[in-house]
Design a protein around this motif. Structure first.
Motif, PDB file in Angstrom:
ATOM      1  N   THR A  50       0.838  -1.206   0.000  1.00  0.00           N
ATOM      2  CA  THR A  50       0.000   0.000   0.000  1.00  0.00           C
ATOM      3  C   THR A  50       0.870   1.252   0.000  1.00  0.00           C
ATOM      4  O   THR A  50       0.592   2.211  -0.731  1.00  0.00           O
ATOM      5  N   THR A  51       1.938   1.234   0.788  1.00  0.00           N
ATOM      6  CA  THR A  51       2.864   2.380   0.813  1.00  0.00           C
ATOM      7  C   THR A  51       3.480   2.600  -0.561  1.00  0.00           C
ATOM      8  O   THR A  51       3.582   3.732  -1.043  1.00  0.00           O
ATOM      9  N   ILE A  52       3.878   1.509  -1.208  1.00  0.00           N
ATOM     10  CA  ILE A  52       4.456   1.604  -2.547  1.00  0.00           C
ATOM     11  C   ILE A  52       3.437   2.168  -3.533  1.00  0.00           C
ATOM     12  O   ILE A  52       3.779   2.978  -4.408  1.00  0.00           O
ATOM     13  N   ILE A  54       1.122   4.279  -2.902  1.00  0.00           N
ATOM     14  CA  ILE A  54       1.064   5.723  -2.666  1.00  0.00           C
ATOM     15  C   ILE A  54       2.251   6.406  -3.333  1.00  0.00           C
ATOM     16  O   ILE A  54       2.108   7.417  -4.032  1.00  0.00           O
ATOM     17  N   LEU A  55       3.450   5.851  -3.141  1.00  0.00           N
ATOM     18  CA  LEU A  55       4.670   6.466  -3.689  1.00  0.00           C
ATOM     19  C   LEU A  55       4.655   6.507  -5.211  1.00  0.00           C
ATOM     20  O   LEU A  55       5.206   7.428  -5.820  1.00  0.00           O
ATOM     21  N   THR A  56       4.030   5.519  -5.824  1.00  0.00           N
ATOM     22  CA  THR A  56       4.022   5.438  -7.286  1.00  0.00           C
ATOM     23  C   THR A  56       2.764   6.043  -7.902  1.00  0.00           C
ATOM     24  O   THR A  56       2.587   6.005  -9.126  1.00  0.00           O
ATOM     25  N   GLY A  57       1.890   6.593  -7.079  1.00  0.00           N
ATOM     26  CA  GLY A  57       0.694   7.248  -7.600  1.00  0.00           C
ATOM     27  C   GLY A  57      -0.424   6.321  -7.993  1.00  0.00           C
ATOM     28  O   GLY A  57      -1.374   6.733  -8.672  1.00  0.00           O
ATOM     29  N   LEU A  58      -0.348   5.057  -7.583  1.00  0.00           N
ATOM     30  CA  LEU A  58      -1.398   4.097  -7.947  1.00  0.00           C
ATOM     31  C   LEU A  58      -2.625   4.204  -7.057  1.00  0.00           C
ATOM     32  O   LEU A  58      -3.687   3.702  -7.392  1.00  0.00           O
ATOM     33  N   CYS A  59      -2.471   4.822  -5.888  1.00  0.00           N
ATOM     34  CA  CYS A  59      -3.630   5.133  -5.052  1.00  0.00           C
ATOM     35  C   CYS A  59      -3.308   6.348  -4.194  1.00  0.00           C
ATOM     36  O   CYS A  59      -2.141   6.753  -4.086  1.00  0.00           O
ATOM     37  N   PHE A  84       9.837   1.812 -11.509  1.00  0.00           N
ATOM     38  CA  PHE A  84       9.046   0.939 -10.637  1.00  0.00           C
ATOM     39  C   PHE A  84       9.023  -0.495 -11.147  1.00  0.00           C
ATOM     40  O   PHE A  84       8.725  -0.752 -12.312  1.00  0.00           O
ATOM     41  N   LEU A  85       9.343  -1.424 -10.255  1.00  0.00           N
ATOM     42  CA  LEU A  85       9.214  -2.852 -10.534  1.00  0.00           C
ATOM     43  C   LEU A  85       8.213  -3.442  -9.551  1.00  0.00           C
ATOM     44  O   LEU A  85       8.507  -3.559  -8.361  1.00  0.00           O
ATOM     45  N   PRO A  86       6.987  -3.797 -10.004  1.00  0.00           N
ATOM     46  CA  PRO A  86       6.018  -4.423  -9.095  1.00  0.00           C
ATOM     47  C   PRO A  86       6.421  -5.857  -8.779  1.00  0.00           C
ATOM     48  O   PRO A  86       7.281  -6.433  -9.447  1.00  0.00           O
ATOM     49  N   LYS A 186      25.959   3.097  -7.050  1.00  0.00           N
ATOM     50  CA  LYS A 186      27.235   3.734  -7.391  1.00  0.00           C
ATOM     51  C   LYS A 186      27.047   4.850  -8.413  1.00  0.00           C
ATOM     52  O   LYS A 186      27.814   5.814  -8.449  1.00  0.00           O
ATOM     53  N   ASN A 187      26.014   4.710  -9.235  1.00  0.00           N
ATOM     54  CA  ASN A 187      25.727   5.727 -10.249  1.00  0.00           C
ATOM     55  C   ASN A 187      24.879   6.875  -9.704  1.00  0.00           C
ATOM     56  O   ASN A 187      24.459   7.757 -10.458  1.00  0.00           O
ATOM     57  N   GLY A 188      24.619   6.840  -8.372  1.00  0.00           N
ATOM     58  CA  GLY A 188      23.921   7.947  -7.728  1.00  0.00           C
ATOM     59  C   GLY A 188      22.435   7.774  -7.538  1.00  0.00           C
ATOM     60  O   GLY A 188      21.763   8.687  -7.039  1.00  0.00           O
ATOM     61  N   SER A 189      21.885   6.633  -7.915  1.00  0.00           N
ATOM     62  CA  SER A 189      20.447   6.411  -7.772  1.00  0.00           C
ATOM     63  C   SER A 189      20.090   6.011  -6.341  1.00  0.00           C
ATOM     64  O   SER A 189      20.935   5.516  -5.582  1.00  0.00           O
ATOM     65  N   THR A 190      18.838   6.226  -5.989  1.00  0.00           N
ATOM     66  CA  THR A 190      18.293   5.796  -4.704  1.00  0.00           C
ATOM     67  C   THR A 190      17.425   4.577  -4.953  1.00  0.00           C
ATOM     68  O   THR A 190      16.620   4.565  -5.885  1.00  0.00           O
ATOM     69  N   ILE A 191      17.593   3.540  -4.119  1.00  0.00           N
ATOM     70  CA  ILE A 191      16.825   2.304  -4.298  1.00  0.00           C
ATOM     71  C   ILE A 191      16.019   2.027  -3.044  1.00  0.00           C
ATOM     72  O   ILE A 191      16.566   1.912  -1.945  1.00  0.00           O
ATOM     73  N   PHE A 192      14.712   1.935  -3.222  1.00  0.00           N
ATOM     74  CA  PHE A 192      13.778   1.597  -2.139  1.00  0.00           C
ATOM     75  C   PHE A 192      13.181   0.248  -2.510  1.00  0.00           C
ATOM     76  O   PHE A 192      12.508   0.124  -3.533  1.00  0.00           O
TER      77      PHE A 192
END
Length: 307
Positions: A50-52, A54-59, A84-86, A186-192
């Motif tokens: 559910t949190t994901i 919200i973060l991805t705009g699906l609800c 986003f990878l579901p 390493k390339n500067g991305s953030t991964i959740f």
């Protein structure tokens, strides 16, 4: 350090049958630092998906807010910052892997002249170069998972939100995806990302949040959360006599004796030294002494009980 993802008193209430309300997320406030690998863990039904959404705009949240790179998730611009990878990625099964990524690249407005080069690089990066002309209907779950990761990477986003990215992969595939996640950092991305495989979370993540029943239970750096003191010690010895074994029974939490080899587990270093002294007095031989410290799985179980 800048914040890549932030939730502010996020609450989601679902209305079920006969007007019964269920609170999926309750007053959740977390911050994910830019450039970090963040693990979001909890049991099934804890509120992770559910949190994901919200973060991805699906609800939408019932109350509170969330931001991606400083932009509210209510703003469509925030979606452009996310890959986003579901948990169960879906593709048009009549398309090939190459055609699928080309389709998503065009949706993101990537220039046509760049698409072919980018698609080849992505498929090679996730180990699907040889399957680029294969229709997705012939893919295994693990192959679809790899293609889903490539799809998330197609527009070079600032933030990756990955729901069970290692699910369905064989040991080689899991290692490759772990390496890809580290490369993205390493390339500067953030991964959740979420995962039930806590060994992977502990190996990869800088910080974790543990949620249960929609509420935040623990949050912080793994080294700050986990108790690094010795919690048990396994001792393997040879040559314990009958009298020694009786002494060991009194101080050990677990003891197995077979073919003159004894396996003993004690719960602190003082008792481990007692075992060693007993072994020396009876003329035995110490084969191994292995200390065990708390890992993320131990922490998870310790903090999930009764919640």
């Amino acid at each position: 350090m800048k914040t890549a993802i932030e939730t502010k008193n996020l609450t989601v209430v679902y209305r079920g049958k006969w007007g019964i309300q269920k609170q999926a997320v309750s007053d959740l406030s977390i911050k994910v630092s830019e450039g970090a690998i963040f693990g979001f863990i909890g049991h099934n039904g804890a509120g992770k998906t559910t949190t994901i959404k919200i973060l991805t705009g699906l609800c939408r949240a019932t109350s509170g807010d969330a931001e991606i790179m400083g932009t509210s998730v209510k703003n469509v611009i925030a979606r452009n910052k996310i890959g986003f990878l579901p948990e169960n990625p879906y593709f048009y099964e009549y398309l090939t892997a190459e055609e699928s990524l080309t389709f998503y690249a065009r949706l993101h407005g990537i220039e046509r002249k760049e698409i072919a080069k980018r698609v080849d690089k992505l498929l090679d990066g996730v180990g699907l170069a040889k399957a680029k002309k294969t229709a997705v209907r012939g893919f295994s779950k693990g192959m679809k998972q790899r293609l889903g990761l490539a799809q998330a990477m197609v527009h070079n986003p600032d933030v990756y939100i990955l729901d069970e990215p290692l699910s369905g992969l064989d040991p080689v595939g899991r290692r490759e995806v772990r390496e890809k996640i580290i490369e993205l950092k390493k390339n500067g991305s953030t991964i959740f990302f979420t995962s039930h495989v806590l060994a992977d979370v502990e190996m990869l993540c800088d910080e974790v949040a543990l949620v249960s029943q929609g509420k935040l239970v623990s949050f912080g750096k793994i080294d700050d959360l986990i108790n690094r003191e010795v919690i048990s010690i396994d001792i393997h010895g040879e040559g314990f006599d009958k009298n020694s074994l009786e002494k060991l029974q009194k101080i050990s939490t677990h003891l197995v004796h077979k073919d003159n080899i004894t396996f003993v587990t004690v719960n602190n270093e003082k008792k481990a030294q007692e075992v060693k002294d007993i072994l020396e007095k009876c003329g035995g031989t110490l084969r191994a002494m292995i200390p065990h410290r708390e890992n993320l799985e131990d922490f998870y179980i310790r903090n999930s009980r009764g919640v």
